[in-house]
Structure formats: structure tokens, C-alpha cells
Design a protein around this motif. Sequence first.
Motif, PDB file in Angstrom:
ATOM      1  N   THR A 124       0.812  -1.220   0.000  1.00  0.00           N
ATOM      2  CA  THR A 124       0.000   0.000   0.000  1.00  0.00           C
ATOM      3  C   THR A 124       0.848   1.275   0.000  1.00  0.00           C
ATOM      4  O   THR A 124       0.374   2.329  -0.398  1.00  0.00           O
ATOM      5  CB  THR A 124      -0.975   0.040   1.198  1.00  0.00           C
ATOM      6  OG1 THR A 124      -0.228  -0.130   2.408  1.00  0.00           O
ATOM      7  CG2 THR A 124      -2.036  -1.027   1.076  1.00  0.00           C
ATOM      8  N   ASN A 125       2.116   1.186   0.406  1.00  0.00           N
ATOM      9  CA  ASN A 125       2.994   2.364   0.411  1.00  0.00           C
ATOM     10  C   ASN A 125       3.676   2.597  -0.944  1.00  0.00           C
ATOM     11  O   ASN A 125       4.513   3.477  -1.066  1.00  0.00           O
ATOM     12  CB  ASN A 125       4.032   2.264   1.529  1.00  0.00           C
ATOM     13  CG  ASN A 125       5.054   1.167   1.313  1.00  0.00           C
ATOM     14  OD1 ASN A 125       5.075   0.503   0.277  1.00  0.00           O
ATOM     15  ND2 ASN A 125       5.901   0.948   2.304  1.00  0.00           N
ATOM     16  N   GLY A 126       3.352   1.784  -1.963  1.00  0.00           N
ATOM     17  CA  GLY A 126       3.925   1.952  -3.291  1.00  0.00           C
ATOM     18  C   GLY A 126       5.162   1.113  -3.552  1.00  0.00           C
ATOM     19  O   GLY A 126       5.690   1.124  -4.661  1.00  0.00           O
ATOM     20  N   GLU A 127       5.642   0.405  -2.538  1.00  0.00           N
ATOM     21  CA  GLU A 127       6.811  -0.464  -2.725  1.00  0.00           C
ATOM     22  C   GLU A 127       6.408  -1.717  -3.491  1.00  0.00           C
ATOM     23  O   GLU A 127       5.349  -2.304  -3.245  1.00  0.00           O
ATOM     24  CB  GLU A 127       7.400  -0.869  -1.374  1.00  0.00           C
ATOM     25  CG  GLU A 127       8.033   0.269  -0.609  1.00  0.00           C
ATOM     26  CD  GLU A 127       9.286   0.812  -1.275  1.00  0.00           C
ATOM     27  OE1 GLU A 127      10.035   0.043  -1.915  1.00  0.00           O
ATOM     28  OE2 GLU A 127       9.510   2.026  -1.157  1.00  0.00           O
ATOM     29  N   LEU A 128       7.259  -2.140  -4.402  1.00  0.00           N
ATOM     30  CA  LEU A 128       7.060  -3.364  -5.158  1.00  0.00           C
ATOM     31  C   LEU A 128       8.104  -4.356  -4.661  1.00  0.00           C
ATOM     32  O   LEU A 128       9.305  -4.151  -4.830  1.00  0.00           O
ATOM     33  CB  LEU A 128       7.216  -3.093  -6.653  1.00  0.00           C
ATOM     34  CG  LEU A 128       6.826  -4.195  -7.598  1.00  0.00           C
ATOM     35  CD1 LEU A 128       5.368  -4.608  -7.413  1.00  0.00           C
ATOM     36  CD2 LEU A 128       7.059  -3.753  -9.040  1.00  0.00           C
ATOM     37  N   LEU A 129       7.642  -5.416  -3.989  1.00  0.00           N
ATOM     38  CA  LEU A 129       8.521  -6.330  -3.272  1.00  0.00           C
ATOM     39  C   LEU A 129       8.477  -7.732  -3.867  1.00  0.00           C
ATOM     40  O   LEU A 129       7.443  -8.169  -4.368  1.00  0.00           O
ATOM     41  CB  LEU A 129       8.122  -6.368  -1.802  1.00  0.00           C
ATOM     42  CG  LEU A 129       8.076  -4.997  -1.115  1.00  0.00           C
ATOM     43  CD1 LEU A 129       7.353  -5.074   0.208  1.00  0.00           C
ATOM     44  CD2 LEU A 129       9.475  -4.458  -0.953  1.00  0.00           C
ATOM     45  N   PHE A 130       9.602  -8.442  -3.774  1.00  0.00           N
ATOM     46  CA  PHE A 130       9.727  -9.802  -4.306  1.00  0.00           C
ATOM     47  C   PHE A 130       9.661 -10.827  -3.184  1.00  0.00           C
ATOM     48  O   PHE A 130      10.192 -10.610  -2.094  1.00  0.00           O
ATOM     49  CB  PHE A 130      11.056  -9.963  -5.049  1.00  0.00           C
ATOM     50  CG  PHE A 130      11.282 -11.354  -5.563  1.00  0.00           C
ATOM     51  CD1 PHE A 130      10.573 -11.830  -6.652  1.00  0.00           C
ATOM     52  CD2 PHE A 130      12.197 -12.189  -4.949  1.00  0.00           C
ATOM     53  CE1 PHE A 130      10.768 -13.116  -7.132  1.00  0.00           C
ATOM     54  CE2 PHE A 130      12.409 -13.478  -5.422  1.00  0.00           C
ATOM     55  CZ  PHE A 130      11.693 -13.941  -6.512  1.00  0.00           C
ATOM     56  N   LYS A 131       9.015 -11.948  -3.471  1.00  0.00           N
ATOM     57  CA  LYS A 131       8.971 -13.091  -2.570  1.00  0.00           C
ATOM     58  C   LYS A 131       9.244 -14.324  -3.423  1.00  0.00           C
ATOM     59  O   LYS A 131       8.577 -14.533  -4.438  1.00  0.00           O
ATOM     60  CB  LYS A 131       7.597 -13.171  -1.906  1.00  0.00           C
ATOM     61  CG  LYS A 131       7.517 -14.134  -0.761  1.00  0.00           C
ATOM     62  CD  LYS A 131       6.176 -13.982  -0.042  1.00  0.00           C
ATOM     63  CE  LYS A 131       6.149 -14.848   1.197  1.00  0.00           C
ATOM     64  NZ  LYS A 131       4.862 -14.752   1.891  1.00  0.00           N
ATOM     65  N   SER A 132      10.221 -15.130  -3.034  1.00  0.00           N
ATOM     66  CA  SER A 132      10.584 -16.293  -3.840  1.00  0.00           C
ATOM     67  C   SER A 132       9.446 -17.301  -3.911  1.00  0.00           C
ATOM     68  O   SER A 132       8.570 -17.346  -3.037  1.00  0.00           O
ATOM     69  CB  SER A 132      11.829 -16.974  -3.264  1.00  0.00           C
ATOM     70  OG  SER A 132      11.495 -17.650  -2.076  1.00  0.00           O
ATOM     71  N   ALA A 133       9.455 -18.101  -4.962  1.00  0.00           N
ATOM     72  CA  ALA A 133       8.426 -19.128  -5.143  1.00  0.00           C
ATOM     73  C   ALA A 133       8.404 -20.080  -3.951  1.00  0.00           C
ATOM     74  O   ALA A 133       7.336 -20.515  -3.516  1.00  0.00           O
ATOM     75  CB  ALA A 133       8.663 -19.884  -6.439  1.00  0.00           C
ATOM     76  N   ALA A 134       9.583 -20.379  -3.387  1.00  0.00           N
ATOM     77  CA  ALA A 134       9.675 -21.303  -2.253  1.00  0.00           C
ATOM     78  C   ALA A 134       8.987 -20.739  -1.002  1.00  0.00           C
ATOM     79  O   ALA A 134       8.481 -21.491  -0.170  1.00  0.00           O
ATOM     80  CB  ALA A 134      11.140 -21.609  -1.941  1.00  0.00           C
ATOM     81  N   ALA A 135       8.951 -19.412  -0.882  1.00  0.00           N
ATOM     82  CA  ALA A 135       8.350 -18.774   0.291  1.00  0.00           C
ATOM     83  C   ALA A 135       6.822 -18.732   0.218  1.00  0.00           C
ATOM     84  O   ALA A 135       6.163 -18.468   1.209  1.00  0.00           O
ATOM     85  CB  ALA A 135       8.894 -17.362   0.458  1.00  0.00           C
ATOM     86  N   GLY A 136       6.271 -18.986  -0.959  1.00  0.00           N
ATOM     87  CA  GLY A 136       4.815 -18.991  -1.110  1.00  0.00           C
ATOM     88  C   GLY A 136       4.258 -17.655  -1.553  1.00  0.00           C
ATOM     89  O   GLY A 136       4.907 -16.620  -1.457  1.00  0.00           O
ATOM     90  N   ARG A 137       3.042 -17.696  -2.033  1.00  0.00           N
ATOM     91  CA  ARG A 137       2.359 -16.512  -2.576  1.00  0.00           C
ATOM     92  C   ARG A 137       1.900 -15.589  -1.444  1.00  0.00           C
ATOM     93  O   ARG A 137       1.265 -16.035  -0.499  1.00  0.00           O
ATOM     94  CB  ARG A 137       1.138 -16.962  -3.378  1.00  0.00           C
ATOM     95  CG  ARG A 137       0.410 -15.852  -4.075  1.00  0.00           C
ATOM     96  CD  ARG A 137      -0.821 -16.424  -4.807  1.00  0.00           C
ATOM     97  NE  ARG A 137      -1.392 -15.496  -5.745  1.00  0.00           N
ATOM     98  CZ  ARG A 137      -2.224 -14.518  -5.413  1.00  0.00           C
ATOM     99  NH1 ARG A 137      -2.587 -14.342  -4.157  1.00  0.00           N
ATOM    100  NH2 ARG A 137      -2.715 -13.723  -6.343  1.00  0.00           N
ATOM    101  N   GLU A 148      -0.503 -13.072   0.446  1.00  0.00           N
ATOM    102  CA  GLU A 148      -1.964 -13.049   0.490  1.00  0.00           C
ATOM    103  C   GLU A 148      -2.492 -11.623   0.400  1.00  0.00           C
ATOM    104  O   GLU A 148      -1.964 -10.720   1.040  1.00  0.00           O
ATOM    105  CB  GLU A 148      -2.468 -13.685   1.788  1.00  0.00           C
ATOM    106  CG  GLU A 148      -2.178 -15.170   1.891  1.00  0.00           C
ATOM    107  CD  GLU A 148      -2.839 -15.984   0.794  1.00  0.00           C
ATOM    108  OE1 GLU A 148      -3.987 -15.671   0.403  1.00  0.00           O
ATOM    109  OE2 GLU A 148      -2.202 -16.930   0.307  1.00  0.00           O
ATOM    110  N   VAL A 149      -3.527 -11.451  -0.392  1.00  0.00           N
ATOM    111  CA  VAL A 149      -4.227 -10.173  -0.468  1.00  0.00           C
ATOM    112  C   VAL A 149      -5.439 -10.294   0.434  1.00  0.00           C
ATOM    113  O   VAL A 149      -6.311 -11.124   0.202  1.00  0.00           O
ATOM    114  CB  VAL A 149      -4.672  -9.857  -1.914  1.00  0.00           C
ATOM    115  CG1 VAL A 149      -5.432  -8.538  -1.957  1.00  0.00           C
ATOM    116  CG2 VAL A 149      -3.482  -9.824  -2.853  1.00  0.00           C
ATOM    117  N   GLU A 150      -5.456  -9.502   1.504  1.00  0.00           N
ATOM    118  CA  GLU A 150      -6.559  -9.545   2.461  1.00  0.00           C
ATOM    119  C   GLU A 150      -7.203  -8.177   2.554  1.00  0.00           C
ATOM    120  O   GLU A 150      -6.525  -7.152   2.465  1.00  0.00           O
ATOM    121  CB  GLU A 150      -6.042  -9.955   3.841  1.00  0.00           C
ATOM    122  CG  GLU A 150      -5.414 -11.333   3.875  1.00  0.00           C
ATOM    123  CD  GLU A 150      -4.777 -11.641   5.220  1.00  0.00           C
ATOM    124  OE1 GLU A 150      -4.911 -10.824   6.158  1.00  0.00           O
ATOM    125  OE2 GLU A 150      -4.134 -12.679   5.320  1.00  0.00           O
TER     126      GLU A 150
END
Length: 144
Positions: A11-24, A26-28
Motif C-alpha cells: 500500500t505504500n507503493g513499494e514493489l517487493l519480491f517473494k521467492s516461489a519457495a516462500a509462497g504466494r 496473500e491479499v486480504e
Amino acid sequence: MSERGWYYLHTNGELLFKSAAAGRPEVESGGFVRKVWPIDTSRRETAWLLCIEALALGARRERIDELAAKWGLTDEDAQRFIAHATDKADQPVFKLFRDGSAWCATFADFTNLQESQAGFGAAALEALAELAKPGLLAKHGAPA
């Protein structure tokens, strides 16, 4: 080497990466994640769609520029992306062309600027992001 995993827009405008191994991520409802994109940079369209949509949704421009440079998302490459962006009937979805000193992105059914939706920018990526701004795609029959 390809990059696989998820990018998510905070929500602060940052675009962050999460590896496939760490899982998707969640949008809540009420959470900090605005949108999630799968990324597999061996598939060029995932890089393009992520950068177009994230920029349209307000991701920090510096981060988008960093990723575009990393993945080679140039104006020339945008032409290749557009050429391969087709619907189920194998028809083009977009048009991308120069209009004076700016790039112009439109849907394939473009008639003229008075009747058709269009996005403009100094770079092809900017023009495509303007076309993808929330609400614009919904008017064309696609979910925003």
C-alpha cells in the motif's frame, strides 16, 4: 538465469519480491498487499505485465525503472511484447506507435483519439501503463 516467484505491491507503493519457495503473498481486505503478480522472467510477458500494471497502480517509478532495466524492457522490446499479445482468436490486443515525440498505446480496435482509449508516455512502458490505469480496462470489458 530466470527469476521465479511473486512480486507484490504494498500500500505504500513499494514493489517487493517473494521467492516461489516462500509462497504466494496473500491479499486480504484491509491488509497491506494491494496486488500480487507471478513472475517467471523466462516468460517475457510476465515481466511486462507486472511492470505495466504495477506502474498503473502507483508503484514507485524508481523501482519500476530498476526492474525494467534489469529485465531489458526497452521500447524496442515493447514492440515484440505487443506483437505477441493476442487474444484467443490470435488477434492483436494492442497497438503501440509513436505520435510525435511520445509513445501511444491503444487497444486493437482503435479508431481515433476522440473515440478510442489511449495512453501516452515518453517510453512505451509509460504509454502502456497509462492505458492500463484502473477503470480504463474495465470500460473495455476487462476486469480492472
